[in-house]
Design a protein around this motif. Sequence first.
Motif, PDB file in Angstrom:
ATOM      1  N   PHE A  44       0.851  -1.190   0.000  1.00 12.61           N
ATOM      2  CA  PHE A  44       0.000   0.000   0.000  1.00 12.61           C
ATOM      3  C   PHE A  44       0.886   1.239   0.000  1.00 12.61           C
ATOM      4  CE2 PHE A  44       0.491  -1.731   4.249  1.00 12.61           C
ATOM      5  CZ  PHE A  44       0.940  -0.661   4.999  1.00 12.61           C
ATOM      6  N   GLN A  45       0.272   2.339  -0.373  1.00  8.74           N
ATOM      7  CA  GLN A  45       0.906   3.651  -0.353  1.00  8.74           C
ATOM      8  C   GLN A  45       0.496   4.344   0.935  1.00  8.74           C
ATOM      9  OE1 GLN A  45       0.103   5.913  -3.915  1.00  8.74           O
ATOM     10  NE2 GLN A  45       0.029   7.844  -2.786  1.00  8.74           N
ATOM     11  N   THR A  46       1.445   5.014   1.596  1.00  6.59           N
ATOM     12  CA  THR A  46       1.105   5.665   2.855  1.00  6.59           C
ATOM     13  C   THR A  46       1.873   6.969   2.995  1.00  6.59           C
ATOM     14  OG1 THR A  46       0.770   5.239   5.224  1.00  6.59           O
ATOM     15  CG2 THR A  46       2.891   4.594   4.299  1.00  6.59           C
ATOM     16  N   THR A  47       1.383   7.846   3.857  1.00  2.00           N
ATOM     17  CA  THR A  47       2.011   9.146   4.088  1.00  2.00           C
ATOM     18  C   THR A  47       3.025   9.035   5.206  1.00  2.00           C
ATOM     19  OG1 THR A  47       0.009  10.307   3.371  1.00  2.00           O
ATOM     20  CG2 THR A  47       1.603  11.558   4.682  1.00  2.00           C
ATOM     21  N   ASN A  48       4.253   9.409   4.912  1.00  2.00           N
ATOM     22  CA  ASN A  48       5.303   9.451   5.927  1.00  2.00           C
ATOM     23  C   ASN A  48       5.081  10.677   6.801  1.00  2.00           C
ATOM     24  OD1 ASN A  48       7.861  10.065   7.240  1.00  2.00           O
ATOM     25  ND2 ASN A  48       8.764   8.524   5.884  1.00  2.00           N
ATOM     26  N   GLU A  49       4.743  10.452   8.067  1.00  2.00           N
ATOM     27  CA  GLU A  49       4.363  11.569   8.933  1.00  2.00           C
ATOM     28  C   GLU A  49       5.531  12.501   9.218  1.00  2.00           C
ATOM     29  OE1 GLU A  49       2.391  10.134  12.393  1.00  2.00           O
ATOM     30  OE2 GLU A  49       0.713   9.262  11.269  1.00  2.00           O
ATOM     31  N   SER A  82       6.189  12.834   2.724  1.00  2.00           N
ATOM     32  CA  SER A  82       6.295  12.228   1.402  1.00  2.00           C
ATOM     33  C   SER A  82       5.440  10.962   1.360  1.00  2.00           C
ATOM     34  CB  SER A  82       7.752  11.882   1.086  1.00  2.00           C
ATOM     35  OG  SER A  82       8.233  10.898   1.994  1.00  2.00           O
ATOM     36  N   GLN A  83       5.258  10.420   0.166  1.00  2.00           N
ATOM     37  CA  GLN A  83       4.517   9.185  -0.009  1.00  2.00           C
ATOM     38  C   GLN A  83       5.491   8.009  -0.070  1.00  2.00           C
ATOM     39  OE1 GLN A  83       0.898   8.920  -0.200  1.00  2.00           O
ATOM     40  NE2 GLN A  83       1.414  10.868   0.796  1.00  2.00           N
ATOM     41  N   ASP A  84       5.269   7.009   0.786  1.00  2.00           N
ATOM     42  CA  ASP A  84       6.086   5.801   0.825  1.00  2.00           C
ATOM     43  C   ASP A  84       5.263   4.605   0.379  1.00  2.00           C
ATOM     44  OD1 ASP A  84       8.074   7.389   1.899  1.00  2.00           O
ATOM     45  OD2 ASP A  84       7.763   6.696   3.966  1.00  2.00           O
ATOM     46  N   VAL A  85       5.935   3.552  -0.001  1.00  3.12           N
ATOM     47  CA  VAL A  85       5.288   2.278  -0.302  1.00  3.12           C
ATOM     48  C   VAL A  85       5.745   1.248   0.726  1.00  3.12           C
ATOM     49  CG1 VAL A  85       5.266   0.331  -1.922  1.00  3.12           C
ATOM     50  CG2 VAL A  85       4.874   2.651  -2.754  1.00  3.12           C
ATOM     51  N   ILE A  86       4.771   0.535   1.289  1.00  2.63           N
ATOM     52  CA  ILE A  86       5.027  -0.486   2.309  1.00  2.63           C
ATOM     53  C   ILE A  86       4.640  -1.860   1.752  1.00  2.63           C
ATOM     54  CG2 ILE A  86       4.527  -1.237   4.664  1.00  2.63           C
ATOM     55  CD1 ILE A  86       5.869   1.507   4.524  1.00  2.63           C
ATOM     56  N   LEU A  87       5.449  -2.862   2.028  1.00  4.69           N
ATOM     57  CA  LEU A  87       5.109  -4.255   1.728  1.00  4.69           C
ATOM     58  C   LEU A  87       5.165  -5.051   3.014  1.00  4.69           C
ATOM     59  CD1 LEU A  87       4.520  -6.457  -0.460  1.00  4.69           C
ATOM     60  CD2 LEU A  87       6.989  -6.912  -0.446  1.00  4.69           C
ATOM     61  N   GLU A  88       4.016  -5.575   3.434  1.00  4.85           N
ATOM     62  CA  GLU A  88       3.921  -6.473   4.591  1.00  4.85           C
ATOM     63  C   GLU A  88       3.705  -7.886   4.054  1.00  4.85           C
ATOM     64  OE1 GLU A  88       3.916  -5.858   7.912  1.00  4.85           O
ATOM     65  OE2 GLU A  88       3.745  -3.657   8.048  1.00  4.85           O
ATOM     66  N   PHE A  89       4.387  -8.881   4.637  1.00  2.00           N
ATOM     67  CA  PHE A  89       4.165 -10.248   4.177  1.00  2.00           C
ATOM     68  C   PHE A  89       4.328 -11.234   5.333  1.00  2.00           C
ATOM     69  CE2 PHE A  89       8.442  -8.852   3.149  1.00  2.00           C
ATOM     70  CZ  PHE A  89       9.296  -9.892   3.512  1.00  2.00           C
ATOM     71  N   ALA A  90       3.561 -12.313   5.238  1.00  2.00           N
ATOM     72  CA  ALA A  90       3.534 -13.318   6.298  1.00  2.00           C
ATOM     73  C   ALA A  90       2.902 -14.591   5.748  1.00  2.00           C
ATOM     74  CB  ALA A  90       2.736 -12.818   7.506  1.00  2.00           C
ATOM     75  N   PRO A  91       3.168 -15.743   6.370  1.00  2.00           N
ATOM     76  CA  PRO A  91       2.501 -16.981   5.936  1.00  2.00           C
ATOM     77  C   PRO A  91       1.009 -16.941   6.245  1.00  2.00           C
ATOM     78  CG  PRO A  91       3.794 -17.359   7.930  1.00  2.00           C
ATOM     79  CD  PRO A  91       4.138 -15.988   7.452  1.00  2.00           C
ATOM     80  N   GLU A  92       0.230 -17.679   5.484  1.00  2.00           N
ATOM     81  CA  GLU A  92      -1.214 -17.746   5.730  1.00  2.00           C
ATOM     82  C   GLU A  92      -1.512 -18.164   7.162  1.00  2.00           C
ATOM     83  OE1 GLU A  92      -2.665 -18.965   1.213  1.00  2.00           O
ATOM     84  OE2 GLU A  92      -2.551 -20.489   2.782  1.00  2.00           O
ATOM     85  N   LEU A 140       8.652  -7.358   6.316  1.00  2.00           N
ATOM     86  CA  LEU A 140       8.438  -5.938   6.051  1.00  2.00           C
ATOM     87  C   LEU A 140       9.494  -5.432   5.084  1.00  2.00           C
ATOM     88  CD1 LEU A 140       7.052  -3.182   6.699  1.00  2.00           C
ATOM     89  CD2 LEU A 140       8.713  -2.939   8.566  1.00  2.00           C
ATOM     90  N   PHE A 141       9.052  -4.684   4.067  1.00  2.00           N
ATOM     91  CA  PHE A 141       9.957  -4.001   3.149  1.00  2.00           C
ATOM     92  C   PHE A 141       9.373  -2.627   2.878  1.00  2.00           C
ATOM     93  CE2 PHE A 141      11.421  -2.873  -1.153  1.00  2.00           C
ATOM     94  CZ  PHE A 141      12.793  -2.957  -0.949  1.00  2.00           C
ATOM     95  N   LYS A 142      10.222  -1.585   2.914  1.00  2.00           N
ATOM     96  CA  LYS A 142       9.754  -0.214   2.730  1.00  2.00           C
ATOM     97  C   LYS A 142      10.479   0.445   1.569  1.00  2.00           C
ATOM     98  CE  LYS A 142       8.492   0.876   7.536  1.00  2.00           C
ATOM     99  NZ  LYS A 142       8.682   1.847   8.652  1.00  2.00           N
ATOM    100  N   VAL A 143       9.705   1.197   0.780  1.00  2.00           N
ATOM    101  CA  VAL A 143      10.260   2.075  -0.247  1.00  2.00           C
ATOM    102  C   VAL A 143      10.047   3.488   0.264  1.00  2.00           C
ATOM    103  CG1 VAL A 143      10.224   2.767  -2.663  1.00  2.00           C
ATOM    104  CG2 VAL A 143       9.607   0.415  -2.028  1.00  2.00           C
ATOM    105  N   GLU A 144      11.103   4.117   0.741  1.00  3.74           N
ATOM    106  CA  GLU A 144      10.973   5.429   1.345  1.00  3.74           C
ATOM    107  C   GLU A 144      12.203   6.262   1.016  1.00  3.74           C
ATOM    108  OE1 GLU A 144      10.636   4.873   5.536  1.00  3.74           O
ATOM    109  OE2 GLU A 144      12.401   3.595   5.665  1.00  3.74           O
ATOM    110  N   GLY A 145      12.075   7.562   1.162  1.00  7.96           N
ATOM    111  CA  GLY A 145      13.175   8.475   0.865  1.00  7.96           C
ATOM    112  C   GLY A 145      12.631   9.854   0.577  1.00  7.96           C
ATOM    113  N   THR A 146      13.420  10.650  -0.133  1.00  9.70           N
ATOM    114  CA  THR A 146      13.002  12.017  -0.426  1.00  9.70           C
ATOM    115  C   THR A 146      12.014  12.084  -1.584  1.00  9.70           C
ATOM    116  OG1 THR A 146      14.938  12.264  -1.853  1.00  9.70           O
ATOM    117  CG2 THR A 146      15.153  12.974   0.446  1.00  9.70           C
TER     118      THR A 146
END
Length: 372
Positions: free
Chosen positions: A103-108, A112-122, A137-143
């Motif tokens: 999902f896309q989320t706001t970095n407080e 800026s707008q960041d992209v978050i990837l959450e993952f886990a087994p069923e 967890l993997f994050k795409v964040e920066g300027t």
Amino acid sequence: FEDVKDPGAWAGYYLDWTDNDFYGLDSIDIACDDEIEGMDEDFVMTYTMSFPAFDQWPEVHQIPFILFHPEGDSYWCYWFYYNWSSHVRIDIDRATDTIYLTFQTTNESSQSQDVILEFAPESALGEWGDGRGEIGLFKVEGTADATNPSVDADSNYVYLVCQVNEGGNEDIVCFHSSDGGENWEMTYIANSADNEMYPVIEAKGSTATCIFTKNGNLYTAITEDGGSTWEIKGPVNDEEGSVVEEYACADVTAGYAVWTDNRGGNVDIYFDQATAFPAFSIAISGGLGLKITVTNIGTAEATNLQWSVDLEGLVFIGKHSEGSKDSLKPGESITFNVFVLGIGPLTVRVSLDGAIMEASGFVVGPFVLGLC
């Protein structure tokens, strides 16, 4: 849909949270599996929603949720610290039973707008989110802003694509992993002087297809090496500049694209082949030994096809076998048999050009029973 051709067999779900003061349901996506253990329904759904403070939980605004169905109930998990999220997408790697939510989320801090990837087994459903901590967890964040993510995973290959705004224009990047998200690399898919936007990804093992828009046209990018390199083709649309460029304007599956098109002044839905590549279904059956049938359900001929079968359990003969086939055209099938001799519980793993299928059963001498 038990039978999509029979409307009488369709089933629907309706959830009403207004009594709990939940509001703002938005940005919905769904992912399915053949079977999610312990669940009444074999799908998970994601969305964003808001609710006021209650008990120990703070007021939240447009946070990501996952809805699932334990036996006899409906339940959800959520991430209350990702306020002002949007553009949720979800996928299940059926080979590993792993859920990937982006999902896309706001970095407080930076706004800026960041992209978050959450993952886990069923198996983590019910123990994931809700402040219990991260699993994967993997994050795409920066300027630079990262927006409009899409994720797809198959046989431990994971592809996360999104837009990034660097240097004043929009480009498409891919973050890719070949080990289920343990390690990541980044590759630019498209980074011209024009704006490339609204990517969607489809994974088939080490092969993946990404579609995106540019200047009112729909383009296709293909990787055959797990995301390290990409070849761009297109446009897919045959009328210049006719694609409506907006979020969720297009999708891709099995090499075919569907998109919103405004040629002639009308907004319509168009469909065409985006690219041709092989894709496989694998059927495993027992009896006297193992019978494995592979069908090319894709749109292109498969060449130099390599397969292997590995058995886990008390197996004396047939623990590993492998083979190859020079060519398998779309719609064609091959069947091969494996002689087995063993006793006790058995796990069968079939690997085929990056695709993996598993089945479990029981072996008694040369007979394989109860595969599922």
